[in-house]
Design a protein around this motif. Structure first.
Motif, PDB file in Angstrom:
ATOM      1  N   GLY A  38       1.705  -8.457   6.482  1.00 49.85           N
ATOM      2  CA  GLY A  38       2.929  -9.245   6.509  1.00 49.85           C
ATOM      3  C   GLY A  38       2.806 -10.624   5.901  1.00 49.85           C
ATOM      4  O   GLY A  38       3.796 -11.327   5.777  1.00 49.85           O
ATOM      5  N   GLU A  39       1.603 -11.014   5.517  1.00 50.61           N
ATOM      6  CA  GLU A  39       1.401 -12.328   4.911  1.00 50.61           C
ATOM      7  C   GLU A  39       1.792 -12.325   3.441  1.00 50.61           C
ATOM      8  O   GLU A  39       1.639 -11.326   2.749  1.00 50.61           O
ATOM      9  CB  GLU A  39      -0.075 -12.747   4.977  1.00 50.61           C
ATOM     10  CG  GLU A  39      -0.468 -13.433   6.233  1.00 50.61           C
ATOM     11  CD  GLU A  39      -1.905 -13.949   6.172  1.00 50.61           C
ATOM     12  OE1 GLU A  39      -2.193 -14.879   6.929  1.00 50.61           O
ATOM     13  OE2 GLU A  39      -2.711 -13.439   5.381  1.00 50.61           O
ATOM     14  N   LEU A  40       2.248 -13.475   2.990  1.00 48.20           N
ATOM     15  CA  LEU A  40       2.505 -13.702   1.578  1.00 48.20           C
ATOM     16  C   LEU A  40       1.474 -14.711   1.111  1.00 48.20           C
ATOM     17  O   LEU A  40       1.324 -15.779   1.710  1.00 48.20           O
ATOM     18  CB  LEU A  40       3.916 -14.255   1.365  1.00 48.20           C
ATOM     19  CG  LEU A  40       4.257 -14.701  -0.053  1.00 48.20           C
ATOM     20  CD1 LEU A  40       4.244 -13.510  -1.006  1.00 48.20           C
ATOM     21  CD2 LEU A  40       5.607 -15.390  -0.074  1.00 48.20           C
ATOM     22  N   ALA A  54       5.349   0.406  -7.214  1.00 47.67           N
ATOM     23  CA  ALA A  54       4.290  -0.221  -6.416  1.00 47.67           C
ATOM     24  C   ALA A  54       4.568  -0.112  -4.920  1.00 47.67           C
ATOM     25  O   ALA A  54       3.646  -0.019  -4.121  1.00 47.67           O
ATOM     26  CB  ALA A  54       4.142  -1.693  -6.809  1.00 47.67           C
ATOM     27  N   ARG A  55       5.828  -0.095  -4.540  1.00 42.78           N
ATOM     28  CA  ARG A  55       6.185  -0.117  -3.121  1.00 42.78           C
ATOM     29  C   ARG A  55       6.469   1.257  -2.519  1.00 42.78           C
ATOM     30  O   ARG A  55       6.517   1.399  -1.301  1.00 42.78           O
ATOM     31  CB  ARG A  55       7.393  -1.024  -2.923  1.00 42.78           C
ATOM     32  CG  ARG A  55       7.076  -2.473  -3.321  1.00 42.78           C
ATOM     33  CD  ARG A  55       8.131  -3.450  -2.910  1.00 42.78           C
ATOM     34  NE  ARG A  55       8.260  -3.431  -1.469  1.00 42.78           N
ATOM     35  CZ  ARG A  55       9.416  -3.601  -0.837  1.00 42.78           C
ATOM     36  NH1 ARG A  55      10.512  -3.801  -1.496  1.00 42.78           N
ATOM     37  NH2 ARG A  55       9.465  -3.573   0.476  1.00 42.78           N
ATOM     38  N   VAL A  56       6.658   2.277  -3.351  1.00 39.58           N
ATOM     39  CA  VAL A  56       7.098   3.585  -2.860  1.00 39.58           C
ATOM     40  C   VAL A  56       6.106   4.239  -1.901  1.00 39.58           C
ATOM     41  O   VAL A  56       6.500   5.020  -1.029  1.00 39.58           O
ATOM     42  CB  VAL A  56       7.450   4.529  -4.038  1.00 39.58           C
ATOM     43  CG1 VAL A  56       6.193   5.038  -4.735  1.00 39.58           C
ATOM     44  CG2 VAL A  56       8.339   5.664  -3.568  1.00 39.58           C
ATOM     45  N   THR A  57       4.829   3.904  -1.998  1.00 44.62           N
ATOM     46  CA  THR A  57       3.822   4.508  -1.120  1.00 44.62           C
ATOM     47  C   THR A  57       3.643   3.727   0.178  1.00 44.62           C
ATOM     48  O   THR A  57       2.785   4.074   0.983  1.00 44.62           O
ATOM     49  CB  THR A  57       2.449   4.589  -1.839  1.00 44.62           C
ATOM     50  OG1 THR A  57       2.039   3.267  -2.177  1.00 44.62           O
ATOM     51  CG2 THR A  57       2.523   5.468  -3.076  1.00 44.62           C
ATOM     52  N   ASN A  58       4.434   2.669   0.372  1.00 48.93           N
ATOM     53  CA  ASN A  58       4.310   1.794   1.537  1.00 48.93           C
ATOM     54  C   ASN A  58       2.889   1.231   1.664  1.00 48.93           C
ATOM     55  O   ASN A  58       2.259   1.355   2.716  1.00 48.93           O
ATOM     56  CB  ASN A  58       4.718   2.522   2.827  1.00 48.93           C
ATOM     57  CG  ASN A  58       6.135   3.011   2.773  1.00 48.93           C
ATOM     58  OD1 ASN A  58       7.041   2.298   2.341  1.00 48.93           O
ATOM     59  ND2 ASN A  58       6.353   4.252   3.165  1.00 48.93           N
ATOM     60  N   PRO A  59       2.402   0.603   0.600  1.00 48.15           N
ATOM     61  CA  PRO A  59       1.021   0.098   0.610  1.00 48.15           C
ATOM     62  C   PRO A  59       0.867  -1.094   1.552  1.00 48.15           C
ATOM     63  O   PRO A  59       1.831  -1.801   1.839  1.00 48.15           O
ATOM     64  CB  PRO A  59       0.793  -0.323  -0.832  1.00 48.15           C
ATOM     65  CG  PRO A  59       2.161  -0.738  -1.306  1.00 48.15           C
ATOM     66  CD  PRO A  59       3.108   0.236  -0.633  1.00 48.15           C
ATOM     67  N   LYS A  60      -0.351  -1.301   2.007  1.00 51.32           N
ATOM     68  CA  LYS A  60      -0.645  -2.457   2.852  1.00 51.32           C
ATOM     69  C   LYS A  60      -0.758  -3.720   2.026  1.00 51.32           C
ATOM     70  O   LYS A  60      -0.566  -4.820   2.517  1.00 51.32           O
ATOM     71  CB  LYS A  60      -1.939  -2.226   3.622  1.00 51.32           C
ATOM     72  CG  LYS A  60      -1.821  -1.169   4.686  1.00 51.32           C
ATOM     73  CD  LYS A  60      -3.052  -1.127   5.548  1.00 51.32           C
ATOM     74  CE  LYS A  60      -2.904  -0.151   6.667  1.00 51.32           C
ATOM     75  NZ  LYS A  60      -2.184  -0.663   7.805  1.00 51.32           N
ATOM     76  N   LEU A  61      -1.084  -3.573   0.742  1.00 48.16           N
ATOM     77  CA  LEU A  61      -1.299  -4.712  -0.145  1.00 48.16           C
ATOM     78  C   LEU A  61      -0.565  -4.460  -1.456  1.00 48.16           C
ATOM     79  O   LEU A  61      -0.707  -3.398  -2.056  1.00 48.16           O
ATOM     80  CB  LEU A  61      -2.808  -4.874  -0.417  1.00 48.16           C
ATOM     81  CG  LEU A  61      -3.244  -5.984  -1.367  1.00 48.16           C
ATOM     82  CD1 LEU A  61      -2.907  -7.353  -0.791  1.00 48.16           C
ATOM     83  CD2 LEU A  61      -4.741  -5.865  -1.609  1.00 48.16           C
ATOM     84  N   VAL A  62       0.252  -5.416  -1.884  1.00 48.09           N
ATOM     85  CA  VAL A  62       0.923  -5.323  -3.172  1.00 48.09           C
ATOM     86  C   VAL A  62       0.452  -6.496  -4.015  1.00 48.09           C
ATOM     87  O   VAL A  62       0.443  -7.619  -3.579  1.00 48.09           O
ATOM     88  CB  VAL A  62       2.474  -5.366  -3.031  1.00 48.09           C
ATOM     89  CG1 VAL A  62       3.144  -5.313  -4.399  1.00 48.09           C
ATOM     90  CG2 VAL A  62       2.963  -4.215  -2.165  1.00 48.09           C
TER      91      VAL A  62
END
Length: 158
Positions: free
Chosen positions: A26-28, A150-158
């Motif tokens: 959840g960090e940016l 990039a987001r479709v796999t629900n990654p922990k890190l983008v």
């Protein structure tokens, strides 16, 4: 204390000084610095694209240093979403097919893959362009497709 060095002949180039960093869900995090300060090297290490020269790199509780090529590829696929500066969309594939590609590589079933792809495209406002090829889209539209992929796999890190 992860660092990266490259050796060329008798010369050693330090691409990244010893660096310690912990990212939490959840960090940016913004990585800024002058040219040559190691930003790209740090991102390449975090993205498990390169191995560190020294120090221990852990991503999603996995010790990256000791992972082989197959395990490293799986960690990237399951844990990390990449948004490349030059998009890296596959030219013969539609927007929908480009976004669905990582789900297919993960073995996600057809109906679920289509549903998740549709949601990802909707998130970036590109459902109306889902059948277009990359060359039929503007740079901004291509970037939004890359973000959806990039987001479709629900990654922990983008």
């Amino acid at each position: 204390q992860v660092g990266k060095e490259y050796k060329t002949g008798d010369q050693t180039i330090v691409a990244l000084q010893p660096t310690s960093l912990q990212l939490n869900e959840g960090e940016l995090l913004l990585i800024i610095g002058p040219s040559g300060s190691g930003k790209t090297t740090l991102l390449s290490l975090l993205g498990c694209v390169i191995y560190p020269s020294y120090g221990d790199l852990w991503v999603n509780r996995q010790h990256v240093n000791g992972l082989g090529a197959t395990a490293l590829a799986r960690l990237r696929l399951d844990t990390i979403g990449f948004v490349f500066q030059n998009f890296n969309l596959l030219a013969p594939l539609t927007a929908e097919e480009n976004v669905m590609m990582p789900l297919q590589l993960q073995g996600v079933a057809g109906a679920e893959a289509r549903e998740r792809t549709e949601r990802a495209l909707a998130t970036v406002g590109m459902t109306d362009r889902r059948k277009n090829l990359p060359k039929q889209r503007s740079g901004g539209q291509q970037q939004r497709i890359a973000i959806a992929r990039a987001r479709v796999t629900n990654p922990k890190l983008v």
